[in-house]
Structures are given as structure tokens and as C-alpha cells.
Scaffold this active site. Structure first.
Site, PDB file in Angstrom:
ATOM      1  N   ASN A   1      -5.070   9.505  15.081  1.00 34.77           N
ATOM      2  CA  ASN A   1      -6.169  10.084  14.304  1.00 34.77           C
ATOM      3  C   ASN A   1      -7.411   9.212  14.495  1.00 34.77           C
ATOM      4  OD1 ASN A   1      -7.945  10.987  12.368  1.00 34.77           O
ATOM      5  ND2 ASN A   1      -6.443  11.068  10.718  1.00 34.77           N
TER       6      ASN A   1
ATOM      7  N   CYS B   1     -12.959  12.589   8.032  1.00 32.18           N
ATOM      8  CA  CYS B   1     -12.393  13.294   9.192  1.00 32.18           C
ATOM      9  C   CYS B   1     -13.089  14.613   9.494  1.00 32.18           C
ATOM     10  CB  CYS B   1     -10.902  13.526   8.992  1.00 32.18           C
ATOM     11  SG  CYS B   1      -9.990  11.978   8.934  1.00 32.18           S
TER      12      CYS B   1
ATOM     13  N   HIS C   1      -8.691  19.135  13.851  1.00 34.44           N
ATOM     14  CA  HIS C   1      -8.678  17.692  13.603  1.00 34.44           C
ATOM     15  C   HIS C   1      -7.242  17.201  13.773  1.00 34.44           C
ATOM     16  CE1 HIS C   1      -9.069  13.795  11.928  1.00 34.44           C
ATOM     17  NE2 HIS C   1      -8.399  14.076  10.826  1.00 34.44           N
TER      18      HIS C   1
HETATM   19  O1  UT7 Z   1      -7.129  12.600   8.585  1.00 34.51           O
HETATM   20  C1  UT7 Z   1      -7.537  12.588   7.262  1.00 34.51           C
HETATM   21  C2  UT7 Z   1      -6.584  13.155   6.324  1.00 34.51           C
HETATM   22  N1  UT7 Z   1      -5.293  12.527   6.420  1.00 34.51           N
HETATM   23  C3  UT7 Z   1      -4.233  13.266   6.603  1.00 34.51           C
HETATM   24  O2  UT7 Z   1      -4.345  14.457   6.763  1.00 34.51           O
HETATM   25  C4  UT7 Z   1      -2.901  12.579   6.523  1.00 34.51           C
HETATM   26  C5  UT7 Z   1      -1.980  13.398   5.672  1.00 34.51           C
HETATM   27  N2  UT7 Z   1      -0.688  12.748   5.425  1.00 34.51           N
HETATM   28  C6  UT7 Z   1       0.230  12.569   6.379  1.00 34.51           C
HETATM   29  O3  UT7 Z   1       0.001  12.843   7.529  1.00 34.51           O
HETATM   30  C7  UT7 Z   1       1.596  12.102   5.953  1.00 34.51           C
HETATM   31  O4  UT7 Z   1       1.653  12.138   4.551  1.00 34.51           O
HETATM   32  C8  UT7 Z   1       1.947  10.675   6.445  1.00 34.51           C
HETATM   33  C9  UT7 Z   1       2.188  10.681   7.931  1.00 34.51           C
HETATM   34  C10 UT7 Z   1       0.870   9.708   6.076  1.00 34.51           C
HETATM   35  C11 UT7 Z   1       3.257  10.230   5.778  1.00 34.51           C
HETATM   36  O5  UT7 Z   1       4.285  11.176   6.049  1.00 34.51           O
HETATM   37  P1  UT7 Z   1       5.143  11.797   4.855  1.00 34.51           P
HETATM   38  O6  UT7 Z   1       6.138  12.649   5.467  1.00 34.51           O
HETATM   39  O7  UT7 Z   1       4.202  12.415   3.861  1.00 34.51           O
HETATM   40  O8  UT7 Z   1       5.831  10.517   4.253  1.00 34.51           O
HETATM   41  P2  UT7 Z   1       5.784   9.946   2.750  1.00 34.51           P
HETATM   42  O9  UT7 Z   1       4.525   9.197   2.519  1.00 34.51           O
HETATM   43  O10 UT7 Z   1       6.154  11.019   1.765  1.00 34.51           O
HETATM   44  O11 UT7 Z   1       6.969   8.931   2.825  1.00 34.51           O
HETATM   45  C12 UT7 Z   1       8.336   9.348   3.068  1.00 34.51           C
HETATM   46  C13 UT7 Z   1       9.177   8.129   3.281  1.00 34.51           C
HETATM   47  C14 UT7 Z   1       8.982   7.060   2.210  1.00 34.51           C
HETATM   48  O12 UT7 Z   1      10.216   6.413   1.989  1.00 34.51           O
HETATM   49  P3  UT7 Z   1      11.147   6.810   0.727  1.00 34.51           P
HETATM   50  O13 UT7 Z   1      10.306   6.566  -0.484  1.00 34.51           O
HETATM   51  O14 UT7 Z   1      11.480   8.257   0.934  1.00 34.51           O
HETATM   52  O15 UT7 Z   1      12.318   5.883   0.871  1.00 34.51           O
HETATM   53  C15 UT7 Z   1       8.029   6.090   2.860  1.00 34.51           C
HETATM   54  O16 UT7 Z   1       8.129   4.800   2.328  1.00 34.51           O
HETATM   55  O17 UT7 Z   1       8.840   7.503   4.513  1.00 34.51           O
HETATM   56  C16 UT7 Z   1       8.509   6.128   4.290  1.00 34.51           C
HETATM   57  N3  UT7 Z   1       7.473   5.727   5.248  1.00 34.51           N
HETATM   58  C17 UT7 Z   1       7.748   5.263   6.463  1.00 34.51           C
HETATM   59  N4  UT7 Z   1       8.916   5.027   7.085  1.00 34.51           N
HETATM   60  C18 UT7 Z   1       8.863   4.545   8.341  1.00 34.51           C
HETATM   61  C19 UT7 Z   1       6.129   5.790   5.090  1.00 34.51           C
HETATM   62  N5  UT7 Z   1       5.545   5.345   6.201  1.00 34.51           N
HETATM   63  C20 UT7 Z   1       6.519   5.004   7.067  1.00 34.51           C
HETATM   64  C21 UT7 Z   1       6.524   4.479   8.361  1.00 34.51           C
HETATM   65  N6  UT7 Z   1       7.706   4.262   8.969  1.00 34.51           N
HETATM   66  N7  UT7 Z   1       5.391   4.203   9.029  1.00 34.51           N
END
Ligand code: UT7
Length: 329
Positions: free
Chosen positions: A286, A116, A256
Site C-alpha cells: 500500500n 489513501c 486503491h
Molecule cells: O489504505 C488505507 C486504508 N487501510 C485499509 O484499508 C486497511 C484495512 N485493514 C486491513 O487490510 C486488515 O484489517 C489488516 C490486513 C490490517 C489486518 O487483517 P485482519 O484480517 O483484519 O486481521 P486482524 O487485525 O483482525 O487480526 C487477526 C489476527 C489477530 O490475532 P488474534 O487476536 O486473532 O489472535 C492479530 O493479532 O491476526 C493477528 N495479526 C497478525 N498475525 C500475523 C495481525 N497482524 C498480523 C501479522 N502477522 N502481520
């Protein structure tokens, strides 16, 4: 003698027509519009459809528009740098395919891979060839067809990424405008959290790697988020301090577009108001190397010569950095 700086003298973007909405993703994986919008800020992304069309296709469209807009002849291009994580092929370089298609018969070219942060690294690299006086016209692309490495059964990644390309023309300027400074960083200790498991020389493609779905982007989102928030904000604040810039001096932050929450944290840390932050994440998601040049393309009508811009990125590698640019030639 006046210092030669690398000025962006033209910018053009290309996004494919197909719009993949959150509603459509709801039918593909267990997710919902409310979660995606509140956790990422994304409502839709573009997807490149069509047999045999890769990243070069989008770059070629952007380059054609750029040539027309800047009245540039392809044979006058000296160098093509294509920042991409999704090249058409492992080799030859996508930059070579683009060069042939657009008629840049006097240019040499190569790809640059920094996930990225690719466009930032490529802009910094291209600017050196201009500043030394060696070359007069350098084409830099930031482009990715992320849909080619996304598993549309994995809700942790498929909701985030989209396809798109941006192209800029770098030319020498002696007015003081152009690239002023950059701070680029990388740390390979971040590799386990964001990578593609197979398809490289360490783990070439086999039937087993395909069956195990190892040719898709793998991301441990929460860990990447933590590093992205602190590193992108820190490096942006650092480049401002190094160049004695206050928030009032900055016309736009060009971040970004990985997650709206990371963008907000960076702007906050810099003291930049939300109306001075370029955004396209809501419509394009993204697009990896594409996000920053696509932002510049869409906000170009609002930019004036001499405007101070801070470009900032964080991505796989880990890679990150910030670049200070004075807009215009
Ligand atoms: O561009 C290159 C670098 N990349 C980035 O900068 C991305 C950085 N990361 C992020 O943007 C975020 O971490 C994400 C958008 C990928 C995920 O968001 P988050 O708030 O960090 O969610 P998480 O992975 O901690 O998951 C929280 C909850 C989980 O459920 P439980 O375990 O709390 O029951 C996930 O299973 O949200 C769940 N979850 C979803 N729920 C609905 C994960 N993805 C989804 C989804 N829809 N698509």
C-alpha cells in the site's frame, strides 16, 4: 461549444530499488509470509533508502520521466498538485520543492492531504482547472514515503505499507475523453481508527511523544477494513449506475491497493472480472497516494483511447470516492 475535459496525456511512476520482502519482515516482527499473503495479497514492497530523501525525491524522478515521455517543457506547467500524507516537511509544500527541482518556473503548487484517497481528490481538483479553461497543463502527483511513518516493530502496520510515486499530466481535450464524473466523500468520525497521534498542531512533537512512538501511523485494521469494503464497493457501484455503465462497458477498475480482499469485494460488487482489475499490491504493498497512478503507469500499454476506467479509493479520514475516466486525449 464542445465541452473541455481534463485528459491524462501522460503517466509515469517511480518506485525505489530496495525490496522489502515478507521473508525479511518475518525476521523483524512476529509474522509469516502465509499470513501476509492470505490476509493482504502483499509479497513485497519498496523502501526509499538514503539520507535526506523524502517524497519529493520520488516525485522528481517520476516528473523527469513524464516530461521526456510527453515531450513537455517544465516551464510550460501551470499548476502542480501533490497528494501526499508524508510531505518532505510540514511546510513548505512538497509541490513547491518539486517545482523548483524540475524547473517548473511558471507554475504554482500546493499539497493535498486525503490519505489513501489523495490521488483521487487531487485528480478531481486538477481537472477543474482544466475544464474551466483556466490552465492547460496541470501536473498531479500521488506519492508517499510511508516508511517514514511506519513502526517496524508493529506487525499490524509494517507489513502493509511501501513507498512510491506516480505522476500524471492533465491537458484539455475536446474529443470527449478525460475525466467524466466523480463522487468524493469524507467522514471525520473515522479519524480514531487510522491516524498519527502526534506531530500536528494539536499534539506537537516532544520527547514524550517520541518515546511513546506517537509519530507512526496507527491503525485499527479490522474496523478500517469493514468501512473500506462497504464504502469503496458502494461508491464504485454508485458511479457506474449514475453514468449508466454496465460491467461490460468498463475496461478496467483501478482500485486503491490497501488489501486484495477489499479490491476483490469492490470488483465483485461491480460485476467486474478479475482480469479487468489493475493490481500492483503484490509487489508494492500500500503506497497510499501512489497506488492508483502507479497502476495506471504499469497498465498504460494495455489501455486504448476511449476505454472507460473506474478509479476507486478508501483511506484515512475516513475519505473515499470513485472517479469515471475515459482514457486518452
Ligand atoms: O489504505 C488505507 C486504508 N487501510 C485499509 O484499508 C486497511 C484495512 N485493514 C486491513 O487490510 C486488515 O484489517 C489488516 C490486513 C490490517 C489486518 O487483517 P485482519 O484480517 O483484519 O486481521 P486482524 O487485525 O483482525 O487480526 C487477526 C489476527 C489477530 O490475532 P488474534 O487476536 O486473532 O489472535 C492479530 O493479532 O491476526 C493477528 N495479526 C497478525 N498475525 C500475523 C495481525 N497482524 C498480523 C501479522 N502477522 N502481520
Amino acid at each position: 461549444m464542445t465541452k473541455i475535459r481534463a485528459a491524462i496525456t501522460g503517466v509515469q511512476g517511480y518506485v525505489p530499488d530496495y525490496v522489502l520482502t515478507n521473508a525479511e519482515l518475518e525476521k523483524m516482527v512476529d509474522t509469516n509470509d502465509e499470513w501476509i499473503v492470505s490476509r493482504t495479497g502483499i509479497r513485497e514492497r519498496r523502501i526509499l533508502k538514503g539520507e535526506g530523501l523524502g517524497t519529493s525525491y520520488m516525485c522528481i524522478q517520476a516528473a523527469k520521466g513524464l516530461f521526456e515521455k510527453t515531450n513537455t517543457r517544465p516551464e510550460d506547467i501551470d499548476l502542480i498538485i501533490c497528494a501526499t500524507t508524508t510531505p518532505d516537511m510540514v511546510f513548505p509544500a512538497t509541490a513547491n520543492l518539486i517545482g523548483a527541482a524540475i524547473g517548473a518556473t511558471n507554475a504554482f503548487g500546493y499539497d493535498l492531504q486525503a490519505a489513501c484517497s489523495g490521488f483521487l481528490y487531487a485528480l478531481a481538483t486538477g481537472s477543474q482547472f482544466i475544464e474551466t479553461g483556466r490552465y492547460k497543463k496541470v501536473l498531479v502527483f500521488g506519492a508517499d514515503k510511508m516508511s517514514s511513518i511506519i513502526n517496524y516493530e508493529d506487525r499490524a502496520t509494517c507489513i502493509i505499507f511501501g513507498d512510491g510515486a506516480g505522476a500524471i499530466l492533465l491537458e484539455p481535450s475536446e474529443t470527449g475523453n478525460g475525466v467524466q464524473d466523480f463522487i468524493l466523500r469524507s467522514d471525520g468520525n473515522g479519524a480514531p481508527y487510522l491516524h498519527m497521534k502526534a506531530g500536528g498542531s494539536a499534539r506537537p512533537a516532544t520527547h514524550a511523544t517520541v518515546d511513546a512512538k506517537e509519530h507512526y501511523a496507527y491503525q485499527e485494521g479490522a474496523t478500517v477494513f469493514k468501512f473500506a469494503v462497504s464504502n469503496m464497493a458502494d461508491v464504485s457501484a454508485e458511479i457506474m449506475a449514475k453514468n449508466h455503465l454496465t460491467a461490460d462497458d468498463v475496461a478496467f477498475l483501478v482500485p486503491h491497493q490497501a488489501n486484495k480482499r477489499i479490491i476483490d469485494a469492490t470488483a465483485n460488487r461491480m460485476g467486474i472480472a478479475t482480469d479487468k482489475v489493475m493490481l500492483n499490491i503484490e509487489r508494492y504493498g500500500n503506497t497510499t497516494s501512489g497506488t492508483i497512478p502507479l497502476c495506471l503507469w504499469e497498465y498504460e500499454p494495455q489501455l486504448k483511447a476511449g476505454d472507460n476506467l473506474i478509479l476507486a479509493a478508501f483511506g484515512g479520514g475516513f475519505t473515499w470516492g470513485a472517479l469515471y475516466l475515459k482514457w486518452g486525449k
